[in-house]
Design a protein around this motif. Structure first.
Motif, mmCIF file in Angstrom:
data_model
loop_
_atom_site.group_PDB
_atom_site.id
_atom_site.type_symbol
_atom_site.label_atom_id
_atom_site.label_comp_id
_atom_site.label_asym_id
_atom_site.label_seq_id
_atom_site.Cartn_x
_atom_site.Cartn_y
_atom_site.Cartn_z
ATOM 1 N N VAL A 84 0.869 -1.171 0.000
ATOM 2 C CA VAL A 84 0.000 0.000 0.000
ATOM 3 C C VAL A 84 0.911 1.228 0.000
ATOM 4 C CG1 VAL A 84 -1.622 1.370 1.352
ATOM 5 C CG2 VAL A 84 -1.924 -1.084 1.209
ATOM 6 N N ARG A 85 0.618 2.200 -0.833
ATOM 7 C CA ARG A 85 1.417 3.421 -0.857
ATOM 8 C C ARG A 85 0.763 4.506 -0.001
ATOM 9 N NH1 ARG A 85 4.094 3.899 -6.957
ATOM 10 N NH2 ARG A 85 5.324 1.969 -6.736
ATOM 11 N N ALA A 86 1.617 5.295 0.644
ATOM 12 C CA ALA A 86 1.134 6.376 1.505
ATOM 13 C C ALA A 86 2.184 7.468 1.550
ATOM 14 C CB ALA A 86 0.861 5.848 2.917
ATOM 15 N N THR A 87 1.782 8.673 1.878
ATOM 16 C CA THR A 87 2.756 9.745 2.061
ATOM 17 C C THR A 87 3.445 9.574 3.413
ATOM 18 O OG1 THR A 87 1.205 11.245 3.141
ATOM 19 C CG2 THR A 87 1.322 11.314 0.717
ATOM 20 N N TRP A 88 4.596 10.211 3.552
ATOM 21 C CA TRP A 88 5.311 10.166 4.822
ATOM 22 C C TRP A 88 4.454 10.754 5.940
ATOM 23 C CZ3 TRP A 88 8.741 7.494 7.055
ATOM 24 C CH2 TRP A 88 9.448 7.949 8.172
ATOM 25 N N GLN A 89 3.703 11.784 5.642
ATOM 26 C CA GLN A 89 2.803 12.382 6.627
ATOM 27 C C GLN A 89 1.733 11.393 7.053
ATOM 28 O OE1 GLN A 89 0.354 15.636 5.184
ATOM 29 N NE2 GLN A 89 0.388 16.632 7.188
ATOM 30 N N ASP A 90 1.150 10.697 6.078
ATOM 31 C CA ASP A 90 0.141 9.688 6.403
ATOM 32 C C ASP A 90 0.734 8.555 7.231
ATOM 33 O OD1 ASP A 90 -1.969 10.935 5.187
ATOM 34 O OD2 ASP A 90 -1.806 9.841 3.305
ATOM 35 N N PHE A 91 1.959 8.170 6.884
ATOM 36 C CA PHE A 91 2.603 7.077 7.601
ATOM 37 C C PHE A 91 2.797 7.435 9.074
ATOM 38 C CE2 PHE A 91 6.625 5.294 9.209
ATOM 39 C CZ PHE A 91 6.288 3.949 9.208
ATOM 40 N N LYS A 92 3.256 8.634 9.347
ATOM 41 C CA LYS A 92 3.459 9.042 10.737
ATOM 42 C C LYS A 92 2.138 9.106 11.495
ATOM 43 C CE LYS A 92 5.908 12.715 9.794
ATOM 44 N NZ LYS A 92 6.703 13.948 10.021
ATOM 45 N N PHE A 93 1.084 9.519 10.792
ATOM 46 C CA PHE A 93 -0.243 9.481 11.404
ATOM 47 C C PHE A 93 -0.648 8.040 11.691
ATOM 48 C CE2 PHE A 93 -4.819 8.865 10.866
ATOM 49 C CZ PHE A 93 -5.321 9.710 11.839
ATOM 50 N N PHE A 94 -0.317 7.182 10.753
ATOM 51 C CA PHE A 94 -0.630 5.752 10.854
ATOM 52 C C PHE A 94 -0.038 5.173 12.138
ATOM 53 C CE2 PHE A 94 -0.468 1.720 7.916
ATOM 54 C CZ PHE A 94 -1.205 1.013 8.840
ATOM 55 N N ILE A 95 1.265 5.335 12.338
ATOM 56 C CA ILE A 95 1.896 4.734 13.517
ATOM 57 C C ILE A 95 1.500 5.459 14.802
ATOM 58 C CG2 ILE A 95 3.835 3.749 12.251
ATOM 59 C CD1 ILE A 95 5.542 6.078 13.292
ATOM 60 N N ALA A 96 1.161 6.758 14.685
ATOM 61 C CA ALA A 96 0.746 7.508 15.874
ATOM 62 C C ALA A 96 -0.639 7.107 16.356
ATOM 63 C CB ALA A 96 0.776 9.012 15.584
ATOM 64 N N ASN A 97 -1.349 6.344 15.545
ATOM 65 C CA ASN A 97 -2.671 5.846 15.938
ATOM 66 C C ASN A 97 -2.688 4.322 16.009
ATOM 67 O OD1 ASN A 97 -4.803 8.197 16.000
ATOM 68 N ND2 ASN A 97 -3.355 8.652 14.364
ATOM 69 N N THR A 98 -1.523 3.760 16.184
ATOM 70 C CA THR A 98 -1.361 2.312 16.325
ATOM 71 C C THR A 98 -0.669 2.044 17.650
ATOM 72 O OG1 THR A 98 -1.099 2.079 13.928
ATOM 73 C CG2 THR A 98 -0.371 0.232 15.273
ATOM 74 N N ARG A 99 -1.036 0.986 18.304
ATOM 75 C CA ARG A 99 -0.370 0.644 19.552
ATOM 76 C C ARG A 99 1.140 0.648 19.351
ATOM 77 N NH1 ARG A 99 -3.868 -3.737 19.154
ATOM 78 N NH2 ARG A 99 -5.775 -3.553 20.355
ATOM 79 N N ARG A 100 1.840 1.130 20.338
ATOM 80 C CA ARG A 100 3.290 1.227 20.272
ATOM 81 C C ARG A 100 3.901 -0.145 19.990
ATOM 82 N NH1 ARG A 100 6.108 3.840 25.440
ATOM 83 N NH2 ARG A 100 5.484 1.848 26.315
ATOM 84 N N ASN A 101 4.712 -0.226 18.941
ATOM 85 C CA ASN A 101 5.373 -1.462 18.510
ATOM 86 C C ASN A 101 4.413 -2.472 17.881
ATOM 87 O OD1 ASN A 101 8.164 -1.295 18.765
ATOM 88 N ND2 ASN A 101 8.270 -3.209 19.876
ATOM 89 N N PHE A 102 3.166 -2.077 17.618
ATOM 90 C CA PHE A 102 2.217 -2.984 16.981
ATOM 91 C C PHE A 102 1.997 -2.630 15.513
ATOM 92 C CE2 PHE A 102 1.461 -4.657 21.083
ATOM 93 C CZ PHE A 102 0.814 -5.878 20.913
ATOM 94 N N PHE A 103 2.897 -1.887 14.924
ATOM 95 C CA PHE A 103 2.896 -1.694 13.483
ATOM 96 C C PHE A 103 3.501 -2.961 12.885
ATOM 97 C CE2 PHE A 103 5.049 -0.360 9.556
ATOM 98 C CZ PHE A 103 3.988 0.229 8.892
ATOM 99 N N ARG A 104 2.672 -3.849 12.345
ATOM 100 C CA ARG A 104 3.113 -5.186 11.941
ATOM 101 C C ARG A 104 3.322 -5.289 10.424
ATOM 102 N NH1 ARG A 104 2.662 -8.774 16.017
ATOM 103 N NH2 ARG A 104 4.388 -9.687 14.859
ATOM 104 N N HIS A 105 3.974 -4.270 9.872
ATOM 105 C CA HIS A 105 4.280 -4.226 8.447
ATOM 106 C C HIS A 105 5.699 -3.708 8.267
ATOM 107 C CE1 HIS A 105 -0.118 -4.351 8.105
ATOM 108 N NE2 HIS A 105 -0.139 -3.319 8.923
ATOM 109 N N GLY A 106 6.261 -3.890 7.072
ATOM 110 C CA GLY A 106 7.507 -3.242 6.724
ATOM 111 C C GLY A 106 7.222 -1.990 5.913
ATOM 112 N N PHE A 107 8.278 -1.225 5.614
ATOM 113 C CA PHE A 107 8.076 -0.103 4.691
ATOM 114 C C PHE A 107 9.354 0.176 3.902
ATOM 115 C CE2 PHE A 107 9.568 2.337 8.391
ATOM 116 C CZ PHE A 107 10.379 3.304 7.830
ATOM 117 N N ALA A 108 9.160 0.658 2.688
ATOM 118 C CA ALA A 108 10.256 1.015 1.787
ATOM 119 C C ALA A 108 10.126 2.485 1.421
ATOM 120 C CB ALA A 108 10.210 0.147 0.529
ATOM 121 N N LEU A 109 11.272 3.157 1.248
ATOM 122 C CA LEU A 109 11.241 4.581 0.960
ATOM 123 C C LEU A 109 11.086 4.890 -0.517
ATOM 124 C CD1 LEU A 109 13.906 6.065 3.395
ATOM 125 C CD2 LEU A 109 11.529 5.436 3.791
ATOM 126 N N ASP A 110 11.182 3.871 -1.346
ATOM 127 C CA ASP A 110 11.045 4.092 -2.785
ATOM 128 C C ASP A 110 10.566 2.801 -3.431
ATOM 129 O OD1 ASP A 110 13.654 2.665 -4.143
ATOM 130 O OD2 ASP A 110 14.064 3.388 -2.121
#
Length: 588
Positions: free
Chosen positions: A83-109
């Motif tokens: 799934v593609r997202a902006t860096w701003q969206d990503f930070k919102f994503f993890i800020a609304n997820t339980r700490r350390n419960f982001f169960r995905h990887g991510f690539a910068l490009d």
């Protein structure tokens, strides 16, 4: 190429090719470790599976040779969903997820030149930051931790990203192999991401987890009888401080394993228990003479310079369980003194004061935590089971009158479950059974759906199960059993036990942390930097001991099926689930 790496890789290659041949562009991550140091991870992108494998494997071989590492475990992960997202969206994503419960990887490009798997993110605390302002349970990007690992992995700092920069969030599937074993597949997502596929959650599975976790506690005992309190696996730093109540609580848990007689050799475990008890007596017990001339003992805790009701109660529990399973009267005198200390903290209305000042035993705090009340009653009833001293039973009855009056069952506390199970052995009265049922039945949805490991929930339901099993043999209260949806009850118990395996350091998880061999086989708390701590492990093994009793008596019965009502129930004030946010990004 070293023979070890070659042999490990060749075992996994056929599975990887089977899953990815003809798949088009392949993003592959290969990891290897000697289990003494953090896994080295290399990734590659190619238009064919074979080419991606060859590129990534050559990178991995070069890195292993450079670091003079001979691997004993090898793992391959490939991207299956993005799934593609902006860096701003990503930070919102993890800020609304339980700490350390982001169960995905991510690539910068899109070419995955800088990319991290879910395991790398968690094991390096890259999304784990807390500055004392944000809610402690939510995630936050940690620039320092990320830069350190990015330097190690890619030779550069993490790039500065504009808010509208597009990144790619991904899920993986995989396969791994350890020396001398057959490869195991990894297909789970969500809270099972990165874990081996488990075919059967049977008794042998839980026995093995209980055995390795018990071994971790055994190995954490130092020569003086004090446990290594805990560890932050990302950095291999020992948890500072020590906690007297947890010292005795873990001894009680180890005695539960000892009593079961089937997890590990009793002579080895008995030696550890004896040494830990001796340390506790020498370092934590303080005594005073009461106004009636009776000697009372308490457990002193340097943290706060105080005597806590819970600490004294857990000590009495440990000594009473020791007397029961070892058939010894060695500590009977001390046990009576600890009971006197607990009773000196009970008021006329049955309630307890929770904390006394260390200097003069004056009142420090009326209330510290709801756990202390159940611990106190369970402690004095455990001694009553050995001595049949009526004043102990009377004190427990008085306490329960207060518990009923204030509807203490609303706290759904595992120690209350233990204590009500205990008092109904001697006073099988409806009011106590009613309390016990109210302590668990309204909590079944929480037990079933809870998104963190929360080991004490298994103890809550397994202790309740012990009481309910005895209820089945008491005709006078048969009607009370109609309150229980047994399919939901047993489904919640099984769900909680199985869910605990997602907080277990399987080798394929431990390999990414700083010193894998120091944590493999133990349990951890994901939302607290994946830390291990003696009480976390102790609660798990105590719950598993009782859960194994359930598995034994139901081994020839069909697996319970939860009702749609249980499945659909939402938990009040539960944090936003990662999948809900993931769906939001997918819909953009």
């Amino acid at each position: 190429m070293t023979e070890t790496l070659k042999n490990l890789a060749e075992k996994c290659l056929p599975i990887f090719l089977e899953k990815n041949t003809g798949a088009g562009k392949v993003n592959l991550f290969l990891s290897a470790s000697d289990m003494r140091s953090r896994a080295i991870v290399c990734n590659a992108q190619a238009d064919s599976a074979q080419v991606a494998w060859e590129i990534a494997l050559q990178k991995l071989e070069d890195a292993l040779n450079l670091n003079k590492i001979t691997p004993t475990i090898f793992r391959a992960d490939w991207v299956i969903f993005t799934v593609r997202a902006t860096w701003q969206d990503f930070k919102f994503f993890i800020a609304n997820t339980r700490r350390n419960f982001f169960r995905h990887g991510f690539a910068l490009d899109p070419n995955y030149k800088i990319a991290f798997t879910e395991q790398e993110l968690a094991a390096n605390m890259m999304l784990y930051d807390y500055d004392g302002k944000e809610p402690f349970f939510l995630g936050k990007f940690h620039a320092g931790n990320t830069n350190r690992y990015c330097q190690q992995r890619f030779g550069c700092n993490f790039p500065e990203l504009a808010e509208d920069s597009v990144i790619e969030i991904f899920d993986t599937a995989g396969v791994f192999v350890e020396n001398g074993e057959e490869p195991k597949t990894i297909t789970g997502r969500g809270n099972s991401a990165g874990l081996r596929d488990i075919e059967n959650y049977d008794a042998e599975f839980f026995k093995q987890l209980t055995k390795t976790a018990t071994n971790c506690l055994v190995n954490s005992l130092q020569s003086n009888g004090k446990f290594i309190y805990g560890l932050f696996p990302a950095t291999n730093k020992i948890t500072p401080g020590y906690n007297a109540p947890r010292h005795f609580g873990v001894i009680f848990d180890l005695l539960e394993v000892y009593k079961s007689g089937e997890i590990m050799p009793q002579n080895e475990l008995g030696t550890v228990i004896d040494k830990a008890l001796e340390f506790g007596v020498k370092n934590f017990v303080r005594k005073r003479k009461l106004e009636n001339g009776e000697i009372a003992a308490y457990i002193y805790d340097e943290i706060g310079d105080e005597f806590r009701l819970g600490a004294t109660s857990l000590a009495l529990l440990a000594f009473s369980k020791h007397a029961e399973v070892m058939q010894t009267k060695k500590y009977f005198g001390l046990m009576s003194e600890l009971a006197a200390g607990i009773l000196s903290m009970q008021k006329a209305d049955g309630s307890f004061v929770h904390v006394l000042n260390g200097a003069d035993f004056s009142l420090k705090s009326e209330l510290r935590t709801v756990f202390y009340d159940g611990e106190a009653v369970f402690g004095i009833l455990s001694l009553y089971s050995l001595t049949k001293d009526e004043k102990l039973l009377k004190a427990a009855e008085l306490a329960f009158e207060r518990f009923i009056e204030i509807e203490h069952w609303k706290n759904h506390d595992h120690w209350l479950a233990y204590s009500v199970n205990e008092i109904t052995k001697y006073k099988p009265e409806r009011k106590y059974f009613d309390f016990g049922l109210k302590n668990i039945i309204p909590a079944l949805a929480f037990v079933y759906h809870r998104g963190t490991s929360y080991a004490t929930l298994l103890e809550l339901i397994t202790a309740s199960d012990l009481m309910i099993e005895r209820m089945k043999n008491i005709p006078e209260i048969a009607d009370m059993l109609q309150q229980i949806n047994f399919n939901d009850f047993y489904s919640a118990m099984q769900r909680r036990a199985e869910y605990l395996s997602t907080s277990y350091f399987f080798p394929e998880v431990a390999m990414y942390f700083a010193k894998p061999d120091s944590i493999v086989g133990n349990f951890y708390e994901r939302h607290h930097a994946c830390r291990t701590r003696i009480d976390i492990t102790g609660h798990v093994i105590a719950g598993f001991v009782n859960y194994l009793k359930y598995l034994e008596r139901t081994k020839n019965l069909p697996k319970p099926v939860p009702s749609q009502k249980l499945l659909s129930q939402k938990i009040a004030n539960e944090w936003i689930f990662t999948q809900q946010l993931f769906t939001k990004f997918k819909s953009k």
